[in-house]
Design a protein around this motif. Structure first.
Motif, mmCIF file in Angstrom:
data_model
loop_
_atom_site.group_PDB
_atom_site.id
_atom_site.type_symbol
_atom_site.label_atom_id
_atom_site.label_comp_id
_atom_site.label_asym_id
_atom_site.label_seq_id
_atom_site.Cartn_x
_atom_site.Cartn_y
_atom_site.Cartn_z
ATOM 1 N N ASP A 282 1.459 4.182 -1.847
ATOM 2 C CA ASP A 282 2.341 3.689 -2.910
ATOM 3 C C ASP A 282 3.807 3.933 -2.559
ATOM 4 O OD1 ASP A 282 0.120 2.989 -4.450
ATOM 5 O OD2 ASP A 282 0.046 4.952 -5.416
ATOM 6 N N GLU A 283 4.078 5.054 -1.921
ATOM 7 C CA GLU A 283 5.452 5.394 -1.577
ATOM 8 C C GLU A 283 5.985 4.539 -0.436
ATOM 9 O OE1 GLU A 283 7.313 7.399 -3.251
ATOM 10 O OE2 GLU A 283 5.743 8.102 -4.601
ATOM 11 N N ILE B 261 10.072 1.473 6.523
ATOM 12 C CA ILE B 261 10.078 1.494 5.059
ATOM 13 C C ILE B 261 10.631 2.821 4.550
ATOM 14 C CG2 ILE B 261 8.572 1.525 3.035
ATOM 15 C CD1 ILE B 261 6.794 -0.519 4.516
ATOM 16 N N GLU C 247 6.430 1.491 0.263
ATOM 17 C CA GLU C 247 6.742 0.123 -0.158
ATOM 18 C C GLU C 247 8.232 0.049 -0.440
ATOM 19 O OE1 GLU C 247 4.490 -1.241 -3.474
ATOM 20 O OE2 GLU C 247 2.541 -0.710 -2.618
ATOM 21 N N ASP D 70 9.941 -6.418 -0.256
ATOM 22 C CA ASP D 70 8.720 -7.193 -0.026
ATOM 23 C C ASP D 70 7.909 -6.633 1.146
ATOM 24 O OD1 ASP D 70 10.406 -7.836 2.031
ATOM 25 O OD2 ASP D 70 10.140 -10.015 1.879
ATOM 26 N N ARG D 71 8.201 -5.415 1.556
ATOM 27 C CA ARG D 71 7.490 -4.815 2.683
ATOM 28 C C ARG D 71 6.638 -3.651 2.189
ATOM 29 N NH1 ARG D 71 10.867 -3.561 7.765
ATOM 30 N NH2 ARG D 71 8.982 -4.315 8.788
ATOM 31 N N ALA D 72 5.376 -3.613 2.650
ATOM 32 C CA ALA D 72 4.456 -2.561 2.225
ATOM 33 C C ALA D 72 3.419 -2.344 3.311
ATOM 34 C CB ALA D 72 3.768 -2.926 0.908
ATOM 35 N N ARG E 118 0.495 -1.009 2.844
ATOM 36 C CA ARG E 118 -0.807 -1.400 2.305
ATOM 37 C C ARG E 118 -1.038 -2.905 2.464
ATOM 38 N NH1 ARG E 118 -0.319 0.526 -2.457
ATOM 39 N NH2 ARG E 118 -1.729 2.337 -2.439
#
Length: 688
Positions: A273-274, A245, A276, A279-281, A283
């Motif tokens: 938060d950073e 990411i 992401e 559609d990839r995160a 979290r």
């Protein structure tokens, strides 16, 4: 339209066919009908990096002929299980001419639950050419048919994202020469496969992580800012998903210097938060594992986010969650099986940094402020007790009131395991519970000093000094300032040490605390001596002697004698040195102060060497070494080896001198690299 069954679509295969070509669902009238072998592997990962050892192992397994090989790859969310499995399968696909089957079993996916093995088998059998009338509605019959089909084939079967052993078992061939690769966030411990075919993935090493970032973000950028690249991968916790990411964030912002992303990631409150993009995160990946957990493991997981240290034991987790230790141990094991924790050493569990940030978020969302405060108070109380236990054992070793070696070994063993937890908990307590900070810092000051953890001492006692000053506690301020100055002395910063001890002396005199004053006079004398001002050092030690004599403090008097002896020796006054050191040794033995006794013996060895009494010097050194080893005082053990080396050297016994120098250097490399280099320079001048 014709109703020929060959062109009918099975509507019950959504879990299996999602995202695949519709033509793979065409039913054939006969298994033997000519058709190309299935080749369902997902696209290989273009930026695949590292994992050489695991790829080599998978290649070895793929080369095994004559029997079915089942391997399971497990690990936490985002660690790259699927990427490894797909990459390995692509590398060896030519060895499996009968095809490659793939299915996402949905074990840890958003939306629909895990795929039904019966539906998966239905899809596999159709892809192998079986007509619908040959496929039973009973799951057990489908398994039998599937196993019969694979007994005559050599295929790769990739079962990705498995939920459990129960889901996987019906999908395993019984014979033949196929390779089955399973991936799962769970350890699948109940699966009947050998340990040599299990692969547990952890994060990448730093070099591999930087390489992965370079492949995605651009090699020219990472080469231009190597320090920022290294920081980014560390802030990404070396986790492949986070690295991927971060690389894509940089790739979509070509004008950004890497330092900009590093700066954004430094803020723990917004780091997730950073991480992401599209559609990839990170979290979201963690949230799936968290949501699928049972109540006890998920509660412990989020409360562990409040723990500031690097690892946790069952007893600490029990205190944090307010359950008994046996229940805590079971829950920790469950979290480890789900790869939300990892057991790096027996009984000690560690959480990756990004997972810890996520856990802390969940605690803030799912636990009330009162619940979080209560858990933190229990944690503080637990580690305060650990610190007191270490202190008690250390005191028993120092005075010889118990078996010295056993007491010291136990104290240092617990201290070594819990040091970072104790320091981090104490610092966390500085604002809301300064008493916990004070208790822990004072309890572990001596083990920190003996093990040369001066950075910890400075960090802890600067906080102690500040909080004690705000609380109006001058005695504690004095303790903290002395500890800070002593750390400066032991890290070869004599000017800062003198400044600190002079400040402490002023505080002690203002408080009319003679006991503290005589101790500080000894400390200040040592700082002057390190600075090379031996006359000022003598004055301080003499004043310490006068105060100790007046207050009848025998331990303080013995230390003043010992310091006077060493300083007189440095001035060439060997007679005075011998007189004072013998007085010091007698007192230390009477008081059962073992560490100080060993220091006096080491000093006597140097004095005997000055007189040319080499045998007496070696005997003193040998006695000192025994005590230092029993106490676990490695630094002073190294200094005693250095003295022994010099004793051998002045007698032209170079082989024995080299051996003693080598022992000293081996320890000093860990405890005092600056001094180690000085000793190494002398040692290298000896003939080989």
């Amino acid at each position: 339209m014709t109703d020929d069954h060959r062109f009918q679509i099975n509507p019950g295969r959504d879990a299996y066919t999602a995202g695949r070509d519709l033509n793979l669902n065409v039913r054939l009238s006969d298994e033997g009908e000519s058709r190309p072998p299935p080749d369902q592997l997902p696209l290989d990962v273009p930026a695949f990096t590292g994992r050489e050892r695991e790829l080599s192992r998978l290649a070895e397994l793929a080369a095994t002929g004559g029997s079915v090989v089942v391997t399971a790859i497990d690990g936490t969310a985002g660690v790259g299980k699927t990427a490894l499995a797909v990459h390995a399968a692509h590398r060896c696909h030519a060895d499996f001419p009968d095809g490659r089957l793939y299915v996402d079993l949905g074990g840890h996916s958003e939306g629909a639950g895990p795929a039904d093995p019966a539906d998966v088998l239905d899809g596999f059998l159709r892809d192998l050419g079986f007509a619908s009338e040959k496929i039973s509605s009973r799951s057990a019959d489908r398994t039998k048919l599937f196993r019969s089909a694979l007994a005559k084939r050599r295929m790769i079967v990739l079962l990705d994202n498995a939920a459990s052993e129960e889901q996987v078992r019906p999908l395993l061939p019984g014979s033949g020469s196929s390779l089955v690769i399973i991936t799962s966030r769970n350890s699948l411990a109940g699966l009947e496969i050998g340990a040599d075919t299990r692969i547990t993935l952890d994060v990448l090493d730093e070099d591999q992580a930087v390489e992965m970032l370079a492949v995605i973000a651009g090699r020219d950028r990472t080469a231009k800012e190597p320090a920022a690249a290294s920081e980014i991968v560390r802030l990404c916790d070396l986790l492949p998903l986070a690295l991927s990411i971060a690389g894509r964030v940089l790739a979509t912002h070509p004008a950004w210097p890497l330092e900009r992303l590093a700066e954004r990631l430094r803020d723990e409150r917004h780091r997730l938060d950073e991480l992401e993009v599209g559609d990839r995160a990170v979290r979201a990946a963690f949230a799936i594992s968290y949501a699928k957990g049972a109540e006890a493991p998920t509660r412990m997981f989020r409360l562990l986010g409040l723990h500031p240290g690097p690892d946790v034991t069952a007893s600490a987790a029990a205190a944090l969650t307010d359950v008994d230790e046996r229940s805590a141990a079971r829950t920790l094991d469950a979290l480890a099986r789900a790869h939300l924790l990892r057991e790096e050493t027996p009984g000690r569990f560690r959480m990756h940094d990004l997972l810890r940030l996520f856990a802390r978020e969940q605690a803030e969302q799912d636990e009330s402020a009162e619940s979080r405060d209560a858990a933190t108070r229990r944690l503080f109380a637990y580690y305060r007790d650990v610190a007191f236990s270490i202190y008690d054992r250390w005191e028993a070793a120092r005075t010889g009131s118990e078996d010295t070696a056993a007491a010291a070994a136990e104290a240092l063993s617990v201290f070594d395991e819990e040091r970072m937890n104790l320091v981090r908990v104490a610092l966390l307590a500085a604002t809301d519970d300064p008493a916990t900070l004070w208790d822990i810092a004072q309890a572990i000051e001596m083990p920190l000093s003996v093990t040369r953890r001066f950075t910890d001492i400075l960090e802890l006692f600067k906080q102690v000094a500040d909080s004690a000053d705000k609380a109006g506690n001058p005695r504690l301020v004095l303790t903290a300032v002395r500890a800070i100055a002593a750390a400066y002395h032991d890290t070869w910063s004599p000017n800062l040490a003198v400044e600190g001890f002079e400040r402490a002396l002023a505080v002690a005199r203002t408080a009319r605390d003679e006991t503290a004053e005589q101790g500080i006079q000894n400390d200040l004398g040592l700082a002057y001596r390190l600075r090379g001002d031996l006359d000022a050092a003598i004055e301080c030690f003499q004043e310490a002697e006068r105060i100790a004599t007046r207050t009848r403090d025998q331990a303080a008097l013995a230390r003043a004698y010992g310091n006077l002896a060493q300083t007189h020796r440095m001035l060439g006054r060997l007679g005075e040195a011998l007189r004072f050191e013998r007085k010091a040794l007698r007192l230390f033995r009477r008081l059962r102060e073992r560490r100080d006794e060993a220091l006096a013996l080491s000093s006597l060895a140097q004095i005997h060497m000055g007189f040319g009494e080499y045998k007496a010097g070696r005997e003193c050194c040998e006695k000192a070494l025994i005590i230092f080893r029993r106490l676990g005082d490695r630094h002073n053990e190294a200094l005693a080896h250095h003295t022994m080396a010099n004793l051998y050297l002045v007698q032209d016994r170079e082989a024995e001198a080299r051996q003693s120098f080598r022992k000293a250097i081996e320890i000093l490399d860990d405890t005092d690299p600056f001094l180690a280099q000085q000793v190494r320079v002398v040692a290298t001048q000896l003939d080989p």
